[in-house]
Design a protein around this motif. Structure first.
Motif, short mmCIF file in Angstrom:
data_model
loop_
_atom_site.label_atom_id
_atom_site.label_comp_id
_atom_site.label_asym_id
_atom_site.label_seq_id
_atom_site.Cartn_x
_atom_site.Cartn_y
_atom_site.Cartn_z
N LEU A 174 0.83 -1.41 -0.08
CA LEU A 174 0.15 -0.15 0.44
C LEU A 174 0.56 1.44 0.17
CD1 LEU A 174 -2.51 -0.57 2.56
CD2 LEU A 174 -2.81 -1.32 0.04
N GLU A 175 2.27 1.58 0.89
CA GLU A 175 2.83 2.47 0.84
C GLU A 175 3.46 2.59 -1.00
OE1 GLU A 175 7.32 4.36 2.64
OE2 GLU A 175 6.08 2.02 3.59
N ALA A 176 3.74 1.48 -1.29
CA ALA A 176 4.27 1.82 -2.61
C ALA A 176 3.13 2.42 -3.57
CB ALA A 176 5.10 0.87 -3.28
N ILE A 177 1.98 1.91 -3.88
CA ILE A 177 1.58 2.80 -4.54
C ILE A 177 1.26 3.98 -4.02
CG2 ILE A 177 -0.95 1.98 -5.39
CD1 ILE A 177 -0.83 -1.05 -4.41
N PHE A 178 0.45 4.20 -2.86
CA PHE A 178 0.34 5.34 -2.56
C PHE A 178 1.15 6.49 -3.37
CE2 PHE A 178 -0.94 8.46 1.40
CZ PHE A 178 -1.65 9.41 0.39
N ALA A 179 2.78 6.05 -2.19
CA ALA A 179 3.92 6.91 -2.52
C ALA A 179 4.23 7.00 -3.74
CB ALA A 179 4.71 6.26 -1.99
N PHE A 180 3.95 6.34 -4.74
CA PHE A 180 4.57 6.12 -6.44
C PHE A 180 3.71 7.60 -6.85
CE2 PHE A 180 3.23 5.03 -10.58
CZ PHE A 180 4.07 5.18 -11.38
N GLU A 181 2.42 8.22 -5.90
CA GLU A 181 2.39 8.76 -6.82
C GLU A 181 2.63 10.55 -7.21
OE1 GLU A 181 -1.84 9.43 -5.05
OE2 GLU A 181 -2.82 7.55 -5.67
N ARG A 182 4.18 10.33 -6.30
CA ARG A 182 4.75 11.89 -5.90
C ARG A 182 5.00 12.16 -7.75
NH1 ARG A 182 7.83 7.40 -4.08
NH2 ARG A 182 10.05 6.89 -4.30
N TYR A 183 4.88 10.77 -8.26
CA TYR A 183 5.87 11.17 -9.78
C TYR A 183 4.63 11.17 -10.46
CZ TYR A 183 9.14 7.68 -7.74
OH TYR A 183 10.84 7.39 -7.04
N LEU A 184 3.42 11.63 -10.18
CA LEU A 184 2.04 11.84 -10.95
C LEU A 184 1.86 12.99 -10.54
CD1 LEU A 184 0.13 8.67 -11.24
CD2 LEU A 184 2.46 8.88 -12.06
N ILE A 185 1.84 13.94 -9.26
CA ILE A 185 1.70 14.95 -8.56
C ILE A 185 1.96 15.83 -9.92
CG2 ILE A 185 1.03 16.61 -7.11
CD1 ILE A 185 0.67 13.88 -5.37
N GLY A 186 1.27 16.75 -10.16
CA GLY A 186 1.80 17.40 -11.00
C GLY A 186 1.96 17.27 -12.69
N THR A 187 2.20 16.20 -13.02
CA THR A 187 2.37 15.62 -14.24
C THR A 187 0.90 15.29 -14.92
OG1 THR A 187 4.49 14.88 -13.10
CG2 THR A 187 4.18 14.69 -15.48
N LEU A 188 0.53 14.73 -14.10
CA LEU A 188 -0.41 14.40 -15.18
C LEU A 188 -2.32 14.27 -14.57
CD1 LEU A 188 0.65 10.04 -15.84
CD2 LEU A 188 0.13 12.09 -17.04
N PRO A 189 -3.51 14.87 -15.24
CA PRO A 189 -4.52 14.80 -14.43
C PRO A 189 -4.37 13.78 -13.70
CG PRO A 189 -4.40 14.87 -16.78
CD PRO A 189 -3.22 14.59 -16.25
N MET A 190 -5.18 14.75 -12.17
CA MET A 190 -5.21 13.27 -11.24
C MET A 190 -7.15 14.20 -10.84
SD MET A 190 -2.67 11.55 -10.57
CE MET A 190 -2.39 11.23 -8.77
N PRO A 191 -7.83 13.84 -11.10
CA PRO A 191 -8.99 14.02 -11.32
C PRO A 191 -10.32 13.94 -9.99
CG PRO A 191 -9.44 11.79 -12.75
CD PRO A 191 -7.82 12.19 -12.34
N LEU A 192 -9.61 13.03 -9.38
CA LEU A 192 -10.15 12.20 -8.23
C LEU A 192 -9.47 11.62 -6.73
CD1 LEU A 192 -14.37 10.63 -8.82
CD2 LEU A 192 -13.37 13.28 -7.57
N GLY A 193 -9.12 12.23 -6.02
CA GLY A 193 -8.91 11.09 -4.99
C GLY A 193 -8.99 11.21 -3.18
N VAL A 194 -8.63 10.42 -2.50
CA VAL A 194 -9.02 10.17 -0.90
C VAL A 194 -8.35 11.82 -0.14
CG1 VAL A 194 -8.85 9.36 0.94
CG2 VAL A 194 -8.67 8.05 -0.75
N SER A 195 -8.18 12.41 -1.22
CA SER A 195 -6.98 13.82 -0.82
C SER A 195 -7.30 14.59 -1.37
CB SER A 195 -6.07 13.61 0.21
OG SER A 195 -6.07 12.86 1.30
N LEU A 196 -6.51 15.96 -1.29
CA LEU A 196 -6.40 16.80 -1.76
C LEU A 196 -4.93 18.20 -1.46
CD1 LEU A 196 -9.40 18.69 -2.45
CD2 LEU A 196 -8.38 18.47 -4.54
#
Length: 242
Positions: free
Chosen positions: A213-235
């Protein structure tokens, strides 16, 4: 929060997948978007039990503020950082124009008058200072977890933009996150709501699951600001004076 929640938080926040991944994401966002080549003057407002302080210290001179005496004592023992008593919006012990970076990680949702709180934080920022903010998202995900932690609300991208604008802050970066795990988390919370369950999952999962779960969630550091994230548990938002 409930008093027991601080004890539970301190017991798990160094190793729990959610806290570890959020720290990785926050550090990456600061490094990519805020670091200016010199140490920053940083204030974490609402530091809780202090699990973010060692990470934030890497970026400059750090001071912290926490209203709860129990959490403040735990935080002061975890990191060589001054942790001051204070409360938003009317008792913030930070001088005007004193911070390059104010950090509020899952704090704003606890405060009744969120606009007044943001206005108070704005006063602490230097002319080029910024606010890094995370909040829980999507009102449809409201659950016993929110109730135990005394949340007043969960935000949407539009509702958070509205209160930031009302406070005089201009958004530089805004994104949902914890997106990859949204289907799993939403399913669990909606099922609990349908069955009337009041249970709150606060423990650390089995090591293999915690790591996954940590690996999946932390992977988003490569996506934020690069790809659109239309929904999520947090902002997550970076904002500055309008």
């Amino acid at each position: 929060m409930e008093r027991s929640a601080y004890t539970e938080m301190a017991a798990i926040d160094e190793n729990h997948w959610w806290y570890r991944a959020r720290r990785s994401i926050v550090a990456d966002v600061i490094q990519k978007n805020i670091v200016k080549g010199h140490p920053l003057s940083i204030g974490e407002i609402g530091c809780g039990t202090g699990s973010n302080l060692p990470t934030l210290r890497h970026f400059g001179d750090l001071i912290a503020v926490e209203p709860d005496a129990q959490a403040r004592a735990i935080a002061a023992n975890r990191c060589d950082t001054k942790v001051l008593a204070g409360r938003l919006p009317d008792d913030l012990p930070l001088g005007p124009n004193s911070l390059d970076l104010a950090v509020m990680l899952d704090v704003l949702e606890h405060i009744e008058d969120d606009v007044a709180a943001l206005k108070a934080v704005l006063q602490t920022l230097k002319p080029q200072g910024k606010l890094l903010l995370t909040v829980p998202a999507l009102p449809s995900l409201w659950s016993p977890h929110d109730e135990e932690h005394h949340h007043k609300r969960r935000y949407t991208a539009s509702s958070l933009s509205l209160v930031l604008g009302q406070a005089g802050l201009r958004i530089e970066m805004k994104s949902y996150f914890n997106t990859l795990l949204l289907p799993m988390i939403a399913g669990i919370r909606w099922l609990k709501n349908l069955t009337g369950s009041k249970s709150v999952d606060t423990g650390i999962p089995a090591p293999w699951l915690n790591g996954l779960l940590e690996a999946i969630f932390a992977f988003e550091r490569y996506l934020i600001g690069t790809l659109p994230m239309p929904l999520g548990v947090s902002l997550i938002v970076i904002a500055r004076a309008d």
